[in-house]
Design a protein around this motif. Structure first.
Motif, PDB file in Angstrom:
ATOM      1  N   THR A 238      48.275  34.975  36.379  1.00 38.61           N
ATOM      2  CA  THR A 238      46.895  34.611  36.718  1.00 38.61           C
ATOM      3  C   THR A 238      46.447  35.151  38.062  1.00 38.61           C
ATOM      4  O   THR A 238      45.279  35.007  38.419  1.00 38.61           O
ATOM      5  N   ASP A 239      47.332  35.775  38.823  1.00 36.38           N
ATOM      6  CA  ASP A 239      46.963  36.249  40.169  1.00 36.38           C
ATOM      7  C   ASP A 239      45.835  37.278  40.126  1.00 36.38           C
ATOM      8  O   ASP A 239      45.044  37.379  41.053  1.00 36.38           O
ATOM      9  N   TRP A 240      45.759  38.057  39.062  1.00 40.34           N
ATOM     10  CA  TRP A 240      44.756  39.123  38.946  1.00 40.34           C
ATOM     11  C   TRP A 240      43.362  38.583  38.666  1.00 40.34           C
ATOM     12  O   TRP A 240      42.364  39.291  38.843  1.00 40.34           O
ATOM     13  N   MET A 241      43.261  37.351  38.215  1.00 39.78           N
ATOM     14  CA  MET A 241      42.012  36.826  37.671  1.00 39.78           C
ATOM     15  C   MET A 241      40.908  36.694  38.711  1.00 39.78           C
ATOM     16  O   MET A 241      41.174  36.358  39.876  1.00 39.78           O
ATOM     17  N   PRO A 242      39.660  36.922  38.304  1.00 40.53           N
ATOM     18  CA  PRO A 242      38.526  36.656  39.182  1.00 40.53           C
ATOM     19  C   PRO A 242      38.392  35.150  39.410  1.00 40.53           C
ATOM     20  O   PRO A 242      38.934  34.344  38.638  1.00 40.53           O
ATOM     21  N   PRO A 243      37.678  34.733  40.461  1.00 40.11           N
ATOM     22  CA  PRO A 243      37.583  33.301  40.789  1.00 40.11           C
ATOM     23  C   PRO A 243      37.130  32.425  39.629  1.00 40.11           C
ATOM     24  O   PRO A 243      37.640  31.310  39.456  1.00 40.11           O
ATOM     25  N   LEU A 244      36.171  32.891  38.824  1.00 36.54           N
ATOM     26  CA  LEU A 244      35.692  32.088  37.711  1.00 36.54           C
ATOM     27  C   LEU A 244      36.832  31.706  36.780  1.00 36.54           C
ATOM     28  O   LEU A 244      36.924  30.548  36.325  1.00 36.54           O
ATOM     29  N   CYS A 245      37.708  32.646  36.486  1.00 37.43           N
ATOM     30  CA  CYS A 245      38.835  32.380  35.584  1.00 37.43           C
ATOM     31  C   CYS A 245      39.938  31.584  36.285  1.00 37.43           C
ATOM     32  O   CYS A 245      40.596  30.742  35.662  1.00 37.43           O
ATOM     33  N   GLN A 246      40.152  31.860  37.555  1.00 37.94           N
ATOM     34  CA  GLN A 246      41.195  31.160  38.305  1.00 37.94           C
ATOM     35  C   GLN A 246      40.972  29.657  38.309  1.00 37.94           C
ATOM     36  O   GLN A 246      41.931  28.876  38.238  1.00 37.94           O
ATOM     37  N   THR A 247      39.713  29.236  38.394  1.00 39.02           N
ATOM     38  CA  THR A 247      39.390  27.813  38.529  1.00 39.02           C
ATOM     39  C   THR A 247      39.000  27.164  37.207  1.00 39.02           C
ATOM     40  O   THR A 247      38.666  25.975  37.181  1.00 39.02           O
ATOM     41  N   CYS A 248      39.063  27.891  36.122  1.00 37.76           N
ATOM     42  CA  CYS A 248      38.616  27.390  34.818  1.00 37.76           C
ATOM     43  C   CYS A 248      39.696  26.545  34.155  1.00 37.76           C
ATOM     44  O   CYS A 248      40.895  26.847  34.260  1.00 37.76           O
ATOM     45  N   ASP A 249      39.286  25.500  33.445  1.00 38.45           N
ATOM     46  CA  ASP A 249      40.263  24.651  32.758  1.00 38.45           C
ATOM     47  C   ASP A 249      40.879  25.352  31.550  1.00 38.45           C
ATOM     48  O   ASP A 249      41.827  24.849  30.947  1.00 38.45           O
ATOM     49  N   ARG A 250      40.349  26.522  31.189  1.00 34.31           N
ATOM     50  CA  ARG A 250      40.904  27.306  30.091  1.00 34.31           C
ATOM     51  C   ARG A 250      41.791  28.450  30.586  1.00 34.31           C
ATOM     52  O   ARG A 250      42.202  29.301  29.797  1.00 34.31           O
ATOM     53  N   ARG A 251      42.079  28.460  31.865  1.00 39.15           N
ATOM     54  CA  ARG A 251      42.847  29.561  32.457  1.00 39.15           C
ATOM     55  C   ARG A 251      44.155  29.818  31.724  1.00 39.15           C
ATOM     56  O   ARG A 251      44.501  30.973  31.435  1.00 39.15           O
ATOM     57  N   ASP A 252      44.880  28.758  31.395  1.00 43.86           N
ATOM     58  CA  ASP A 252      46.182  28.901  30.750  1.00 43.86           C
ATOM     59  C   ASP A 252      46.092  28.746  29.231  1.00 43.86           C
ATOM     60  O   ASP A 252      47.110  28.566  28.566  1.00 43.86           O
ATOM     61  N   ILE A 253      44.866  28.822  28.713  1.00 42.73           N
ATOM     62  CA  ILE A 253      44.657  28.787  27.263  1.00 42.73           C
ATOM     63  C   ILE A 253      44.321  30.182  26.746  1.00 42.73           C
ATOM     64  O   ILE A 253      44.936  30.678  25.808  1.00 42.73           O
ATOM     65  N   ASP A 254      43.316  30.802  27.386  1.00 42.08           N
ATOM     66  CA  ASP A 254      42.932  32.142  26.926  1.00 42.08           C
ATOM     67  C   ASP A 254      43.307  33.249  27.905  1.00 42.08           C
ATOM     68  O   ASP A 254      43.075  34.417  27.645  1.00 42.08           O
TER      69      ASP A 254
ATOM     70  N   ASN B 166      38.634  44.165  34.971  1.00 39.48           N
ATOM     71  CA  ASN B 166      38.968  42.992  35.789  1.00 39.48           C
ATOM     72  C   ASN B 166      37.983  41.846  35.614  1.00 39.48           C
ATOM     73  O   ASN B 166      38.194  40.758  36.151  1.00 39.48           O
ATOM     74  N   ALA B 167      36.905  42.078  34.901  1.00 42.81           N
ATOM     75  CA  ALA B 167      35.873  41.062  34.729  1.00 42.81           C
ATOM     76  C   ALA B 167      36.299  40.022  33.694  1.00 42.81           C
ATOM     77  O   ALA B 167      37.142  40.303  32.836  1.00 42.81           O
ATOM     78  N   PRO B 168      35.716  38.820  33.758  1.00 40.35           N
ATOM     79  CA  PRO B 168      35.970  37.860  32.680  1.00 40.35           C
ATOM     80  C   PRO B 168      35.545  38.454  31.340  1.00 40.35           C
ATOM     81  O   PRO B 168      34.584  39.217  31.266  1.00 40.35           O
ATOM     82  N   ASP B 169      36.248  38.099  30.298  1.00 38.09           N
ATOM     83  CA  ASP B 169      35.879  38.550  28.961  1.00 38.09           C
ATOM     84  C   ASP B 169      34.419  38.164  28.703  1.00 38.09           C
ATOM     85  O   ASP B 169      34.042  36.991  28.855  1.00 38.09           O
ATOM     86  N   PRO B 170      33.555  39.106  28.312  1.00 36.52           N
ATOM     87  CA  PRO B 170      32.133  38.796  28.142  1.00 36.52           C
ATOM     88  C   PRO B 170      31.840  37.807  27.016  1.00 36.52           C
ATOM     89  O   PRO B 170      30.720  37.298  26.921  1.00 36.52           O
ATOM     90  N   VAL B 171      32.823  37.525  26.162  1.00 41.19           N
ATOM     91  CA  VAL B 171      32.634  36.503  25.142  1.00 41.19           C
ATOM     92  C   VAL B 171      32.447  35.122  25.773  1.00 41.19           C
ATOM     93  O   VAL B 171      31.738  34.270  25.233  1.00 41.19           O
TER      94      VAL B 171
END
Length: 361
Positions: A294-310, A326-331
């Motif tokens: 998860t170190d690569w993730m942008p802040p939105l993904c780092q702090t998301c409750d789905r971080r370790d799901i998707d 490097n962007a969050p998946d646009p879905v």
């Protein structure tokens, strides 16, 4: 959080890009590799041995059409000798009773047969190969006679999604134990044909209802795996269960990838076997470690409750739609990229007629 690196469970060996079919949704890259670029028989045998030593349990033999290789039986025997569970992913074209019996003798464990449509007209038009459907049905009967466990892989899209009930019925008639209803994923040739293949939201809603009703009805008879379209979901899939965590792909020329579309990300450099050992690539290559954990993730993904799901979703999809791997998946409905994706889907939906297919040639 840095990723713990476990060995891969499965390997997809893309033995060749050669294929008699020309499916417009093919996940192969637009720049297909020639026969001259393919790994030799002996090199593939060595790769299988390395995979088993690394901890791989399942080997999926794919392409293109793996039956395009005259050494397929020899490769299956080598994989069996290495202790790998072998699954042949095939269109059925290029197989016959004699060759299927030889594959049985070589130790083939499972067959995954592709399905382009449930009628001759639909299947042959989608596959771009006249007579392909009839040959596939004959091969399916031989597979059943031999007793190979069979999975039917039905790639669904705008042209055939309304035939989903008939597709499930065909899986039952052919004696399949499992059907993978895989709505097309937009990479490779499918990305080129996205406007022609993208189903409507109404089609997707109906398909979800069909699957929801079929699963309990057929429980114990047919396993149904449903891969819904990404673009109509609120959250992304855990692509490959997380980058570089579960599976490894080897392209026909020996390029080792974390997924079939990873080479579309231009900033990554992928290494090849036999120039480097498979284990070294898996554990230490820069490309495989680029999006692990998860170190690569942008802040939105780092702090998301789905971080370790998707796990941030699909890197290849982020690049394909947004031009930024490097962007969050646009879905993801939480991301700014979702508006870009919605505008894209809306623009393509406004077409009066879908464009003609660009066939995989």
């Amino acid at each position: 959080m840095s990723a713990r690196i476990d060995p891969p469970i499965a390997m997809l060996a893309e033995l060749t890009h050669r294929c008699p079919l020309a499916c417009p949704y093919c996940s192969n890259p637009r720049e297909l590799l020639a026969k001259s670029a393919e790994l030799s028989t002996d090199v593939w045998k060595g790769v299988f041995s390395q995979a088993a030593a690394l901890g791989v349990l399942q080997l999926h033999l794919s392409g293109g059409e793996p039956a395009s290789r005259s050494d397929l039986t020899e490769l299956v025997a080598a994989a069996n000798e290495a202790g790998l569970y072998t699954n042949l992913i095939t269109s059925g074209i290029g197989l016959n009773p004699k060759r299927l019996r030889a594959l049985e003798d070589a130790g083939l464990d499972h067959v995954q047969l592709s399905l382009q449509g449930v009628t001759t007209a639909m299947a042959d038009r989608i596959g771009g190969y006249k007579g392909g459907f009839d040959r596939k049905m004959h091969v399916a009967e031989v597979i059943r006679e031999i007793g190979f466990p069979l999975t039917l892989n039905a790639v669904m899209h705008r042209e055939n999604l309304d035939d989903l009930p008939a597709t499930i019925e065909m899986a039952q008639r052919l004696g399949a134990r499992r059907i993978e209803i895989a709505c097309v994923q937009f990479q490779g040739w499918a990305l080129t044909n996205r406007a022609a293949l993208q189903p409507t939201r109404a089609q997707v809603d109906r398909a979800k209802q069909v699957v929801a009703e079929a699963i309990p009805t057929l429980r114990g008879e047919l396993v149904i795996d449903f891969v819904p379209p990404d673009y109509f979901s609120d959250f992304p899939k855990a692509c490959m269960n997380g980058w570089g965590t579960t599976g490894v792909n080897v392209a026909p020329d020996g390029t080792v990838l974390p997924c079939h579309a990873a080479a579309t990300i231009p900033k990554l450099r992928f290494e090849r076997v036999p120039e480097k050992r498979l284990s070294d690539i898996w554990y230490h290559s820069e490309a495989f470690n680029a999006y692990r954990g998860t170190d690569w993730m942008p802040p939105l993904c780092q702090t998301c409750d789905r971080r370790d799901i998707d796990f941030g979703g699909c890197r290849c999809q982020a690049f394909a739609v947004l031009g930024d791997a490097n962007a969050p998946d646009p879905v993801c409905v939480k991301s700014a990229g979702r508006a870009v994706l919605d505008d894209l889907v809306e623009a393509e939906a406004q077409r009066v007629e879908a464009p003609a297919f660009v066939y995989r040639r």
